[in-house]
Design a protein around this motif. Structure first.
Motif, PDB file in Angstrom:
ATOM      1  N   ILE A 242      27.454  15.904  44.647  1.00 44.86           N
ATOM      2  CA  ILE A 242      26.558  16.232  43.541  1.00 44.86           C
ATOM      3  C   ILE A 242      25.382  17.031  44.095  1.00 44.86           C
ATOM      4  O   ILE A 242      25.318  17.306  45.296  1.00 44.86           O
ATOM      5  CB  ILE A 242      26.080  14.970  42.796  1.00 44.86           C
ATOM      6  N   ASP A 243      24.454  17.400  43.240  1.00 44.29           N
ATOM      7  CA  ASP A 243      23.310  18.189  43.701  1.00 44.29           C
ATOM      8  C   ASP A 243      22.275  17.285  44.356  1.00 44.29           C
ATOM      9  O   ASP A 243      22.130  16.113  43.992  1.00 44.29           O
ATOM     10  CB  ASP A 243      22.702  18.953  42.529  1.00 44.29           C
ATOM     11  N   PRO A 244      21.536  17.797  45.337  1.00 48.08           N
ATOM     12  CA  PRO A 244      20.541  16.990  46.053  1.00 48.08           C
ATOM     13  C   PRO A 244      19.492  16.369  45.140  1.00 48.08           C
ATOM     14  O   PRO A 244      19.072  15.225  45.359  1.00 48.08           O
ATOM     15  CB  PRO A 244      19.916  17.990  47.026  1.00 48.08           C
ATOM     16  N   ALA A 245      19.054  17.097  44.110  1.00 42.18           N
ATOM     17  CA  ALA A 245      18.018  16.572  43.218  1.00 42.18           C
ATOM     18  C   ALA A 245      18.499  15.324  42.497  1.00 42.18           C
ATOM     19  O   ALA A 245      17.779  14.322  42.403  1.00 42.18           O
ATOM     20  CB  ALA A 245      17.596  17.641  42.209  1.00 42.18           C
ATOM     21  N   SER A 246      19.719  15.356  41.969  1.00 45.74           N
ATOM     22  CA  SER A 246      20.273  14.186  41.282  1.00 45.74           C
ATOM     23  C   SER A 246      20.434  13.021  42.241  1.00 45.74           C
ATOM     24  O   SER A 246      20.153  11.866  41.904  1.00 45.74           O
ATOM     25  CB  SER A 246      21.622  14.530  40.651  1.00 45.74           C
ATOM     26  N   SER A 247      20.894  13.309  43.445  1.00 49.65           N
ATOM     27  CA  SER A 247      21.080  12.250  44.434  1.00 49.65           C
ATOM     28  C   SER A 247      19.756  11.583  44.782  1.00 49.65           C
ATOM     29  O   SER A 247      19.661  10.356  44.892  1.00 49.65           O
ATOM     30  CB  SER A 247      21.731  12.833  45.695  1.00 49.65           C
ATOM     31  N   ARG A 248      18.713  12.387  44.919  1.00 50.48           N
ATOM     32  CA  ARG A 248      17.396  11.807  45.225  1.00 50.48           C
ATOM     33  C   ARG A 248      16.852  10.996  44.046  1.00 50.48           C
ATOM     34  O   ARG A 248      16.167   9.982  44.239  1.00 50.48           O
ATOM     35  CB  ARG A 248      16.424  12.921  45.610  1.00 50.48           C
ATOM     36  N   GLN A 249      17.157  11.415  42.827  1.00 49.68           N
ATOM     37  CA  GLN A 249      16.738  10.650  41.645  1.00 49.68           C
ATOM     38  C   GLN A 249      17.367   9.260  41.658  1.00 49.68           C
ATOM     39  O   GLN A 249      16.705   8.254  41.391  1.00 49.68           O
ATOM     40  CB  GLN A 249      17.150  11.388  40.366  1.00 49.68           C
ATOM     41  N   ILE A 250      18.664   9.219  41.967  1.00 46.02           N
ATOM     42  CA  ILE A 250      19.364   7.941  41.998  1.00 46.02           C
ATOM     43  C   ILE A 250      18.830   7.066  43.125  1.00 46.02           C
ATOM     44  O   ILE A 250      18.596   5.864  42.951  1.00 46.02           O
ATOM     45  CB  ILE A 250      20.880   8.167  42.155  1.00 46.02           C
ATOM     46  N   ALA A 251      18.614   7.662  44.285  1.00 44.64           N
ATOM     47  CA  ALA A 251      18.061   6.918  45.417  1.00 44.64           C
ATOM     48  C   ALA A 251      16.712   6.324  45.054  1.00 44.64           C
ATOM     49  O   ALA A 251      16.412   5.157  45.370  1.00 44.64           O
ATOM     50  CB  ALA A 251      17.936   7.827  46.637  1.00 44.64           C
TER      51      ALA A 251
END
Length: 354
Positions: A148-157
């Motif tokens: 997935i995109d880094p921004a979405s991954s950081r949101q989930i984290a």
């Protein structure tokens, strides 16, 4: 910070995934008490996830439990049937959850393998939105292997860490369906480097499904590395298809040409392992009418995400728009095929010009 407030900050609103009822005979309700033996969770039994879950089931201790979840009832049923056969060899018990929350409640380690950013967000939203998860003896570990995109991954984290529900790690993989089945995947993961203990724990889990695991940095670093790799793969695949088409039209034998390139400076994975010309590599999708492998739609998705990441970071990609145009055209004509079908599309273009 409250759970609901953290989620509202971390996730933009998305519609929850619709979880269909799985085979009722194999489904059970879960209590919130801790099991004596470790419990593992796996959500997403697609082509990659299915094979990864099988390797996980085969390598974790026989006393452990694997909880699975997928919206595809046929995939879930097949996994259970195969496990019944494997159970004769004393492998771990496999049970099915009715939704993602049930998987999260019981699992010390939970692995997700899903197609798109929205799917990943929906699954984590459904796991976290109903309040705190039960406290386990060991900190809960969420490992997302989706691309997935880094921004979405950081949101989930951020949602996981802010609500203190465990540790989130982005860990996409390289190696394709063949590598997933063989257990030879290469993982690139993003995790807080504050303690080596977390990194070691993540690596030990990933090595149950692969042969290499690189710690690339903090949250989002894994998906960033994967998108960089797949952007290069996208370009190499087009170039390989063009070179093979050029060589064959110049009268060269495709196997001899491929062998020459694979021992020269042009060597690359699309030429050596996933050669796009039927018959050059018998195990490649091209030799079975481009069936299986890495779907053209997935390559299109990864290319789109790579371009978005480049725009966000301000990195120029000189070949991106041209490559995106090629893959869009190929998908329109060869939807469902392996991405090496670019070669067949080029053949058709050559024929149309004559």
């Amino acid at each position: 910070m409250s759970m609901s407030h953290a989620l509202s900050l971390s996730f933009r609103r998305v519609s929850p995934l619709s979880f269909s009822q799985s085979a009722s005979t194999a489904t059970r309700a879960f209590s919130t008490s801790l099991r004596r033996n470790d419990t593992w969770g796996f959500i997403g039994l697609g082509q990659m996830g299915y094979a990864m879950a099988k390797n996980l089931r085969a390598k974790i201790p026989a006393s452990d439990t694997l909880i699975i979840r997928d919206v595809n009832e046929n995939a879930t049923k097949r996994f259970l049937e195969e496990n019944q056969e494997a159970a004769r060899n004393s492998t771990c018990k496999v049970i099915v959850a009715q939704n993602a929350r049930e998987v999260a409640e019981q699992s010390t380690v939970l692995i997700t393998s899903l197609p798109e950013p929205e799917h990943v967000k929906n699954v984590f939203y459904s796991m976290l939105r109903h309040g705190d998860l039960p406290v386990l003896e060991q900190e809960r570990l969420f490992i997302d292997t989706s691309t997935i995109d880094p921004a979405s991954s950081r949101q989930i984290a951020n949602a996981v860490h802010t609500t203190r529900q465990g540790r989130f790690v982005d860990a996409p993989m390289s190696g394709g369906v063949v590598g997933a089945r063989a257990g030879t995947l290469s993982f690139m993961f993003g995790a807080s480097s504050q303690t080596g203990q977390l990194v070691d724990r993540v690596r030990s889990v990933l090595m149950l499904m692969g042969k290499k695991a690189w710690h690339m940095g903090n949250s989002g670093a894994g998906v960033s590395a994967k998108l960089a790799n797949n952007y290069l793969l996208a370009i190499n695949n087009i170039a390989t298809a063009e070179v093979m088409n050029l060589g064959i039209r110049c009268g060269l034998d495709p196997k001899v040409l491929a062998d020459m390139v694979n021992t020269s400076t042009g060597r690359c994975w699309p030429m050596e392992i996933n050669n796009p010309v039927p018959g050059v590599v018998e195990t490649a999708p091209a030799s079975r009418d481009y069936a299986g492998g890495f779907g053209i739609s997935l390559m299109n998705k990864d290319l789109r995400l790579a371009i978005s990441a480049a725009e966000e970071s301000g990195a120029p990609l000189a070949l991106a728009e041209m490559a995106r145009g090629v893959y869009k055209a190929v998908e329109a004509e060869h939807r469902g095929k392996d991405f090496s079908v670019v070669y067949k599309w080029l053949q058709d273009q050559s024929a149309a010009q004559q």
